[in-house]
Write an enzyme that holds these catalytic residues in place. Sequence first.
Site, short mmCIF file in Angstrom:
data_model
loop_
_atom_site.label_atom_id
_atom_site.label_comp_id
_atom_site.label_asym_id
_atom_site.label_seq_id
_atom_site.Cartn_x
_atom_site.Cartn_y
_atom_site.Cartn_z
N HIS A 199 49.84 2.09 -13.46
CA HIS A 199 49.10 1.53 -14.59
C HIS A 199 48.76 2.59 -15.65
CE1 HIS A 199 45.30 3.28 -13.04
NE2 HIS A 199 45.78 2.96 -11.85
N ASP A 200 48.89 2.19 -16.90
CA ASP A 200 48.48 2.97 -18.06
C ASP A 200 49.32 4.22 -18.30
OD1 ASP A 200 46.00 1.33 -18.67
OD2 ASP A 200 45.50 2.02 -16.67
N GLY A 211 48.43 6.75 -11.99
CA GLY A 211 47.89 6.12 -13.19
C GLY A 211 47.59 7.09 -14.32
#
Length: 262
Positions: free
Chosen positions: A121-122, A139
Amino acid sequence: MSRIHSTALVDPAACLDTSVTVGPYAVIGPDVRIGADTTVGAHCVIEGHTTIGQGNHIFQFASLGAQPQDKKYAGEPTRLLIGDRNTIREFCTFNTGTAQDQGLTQVGNDNWIMAYVHIAHDCVVGNHTVLANNATLAGHVKVGDHTILGGLTGVHQFTHIGAHVMAGFASHISQDVPPFMLVDGNPLSVRGYNLEGLRRRGFSPQRLQAVKQMHKLLYRQGLTLEAARQAIAALDVQYPEAASDIQALTSFIASSTRGLAR
């Protein structure tokens, strides 16, 4: 519709260009958008708020757009954005972002992403990168353009990797890696600068010499980080052709939050 295999499950709300090819048993969710001439292999699952550009080749069994592996995730409509002309090999997993960051995981253009790569994520992955088999990004990682990560390389969360970096096989990257550097190992060590990679990308002799001097100032002179940054910034007088490279490195040093791999 003839390009979508009869066994594929494509939600009626999904938006696929008419030239998209979807293989057997693939599953595509309602909030997915896929651009022209992209190929989705057999058994792929593409879900979430995922947008994929043109000319991508997604091989079988990839999972794109699944929820982030973050215990704080509470169902927010976060996104995954993939650009154009990427090769995404078997069993890759790219997750959507989280509300604690920009809510977006992003992969640029012309990347060569090999089997079992995980992009959490991200993360933000630039253009023209190579992520070899089993490379894993935790992340909030950022990877610059033209970077190569060797197989089984692991990157710690929030770490930034600059453009034109090359990381060797099974590297453990837990601090920021400045642009142009050649690294490997666990613990990580900076072995030099990515001379061969820069040559292949058409760097002029003056730009190569400037990178050599920047590496020397940062890693070979025993300078403090701030003293090295100032000395590097002053090189633009001697190497005007490399002004953008010098700016890239000094800006990276100034913005580093996890400390530099040294």
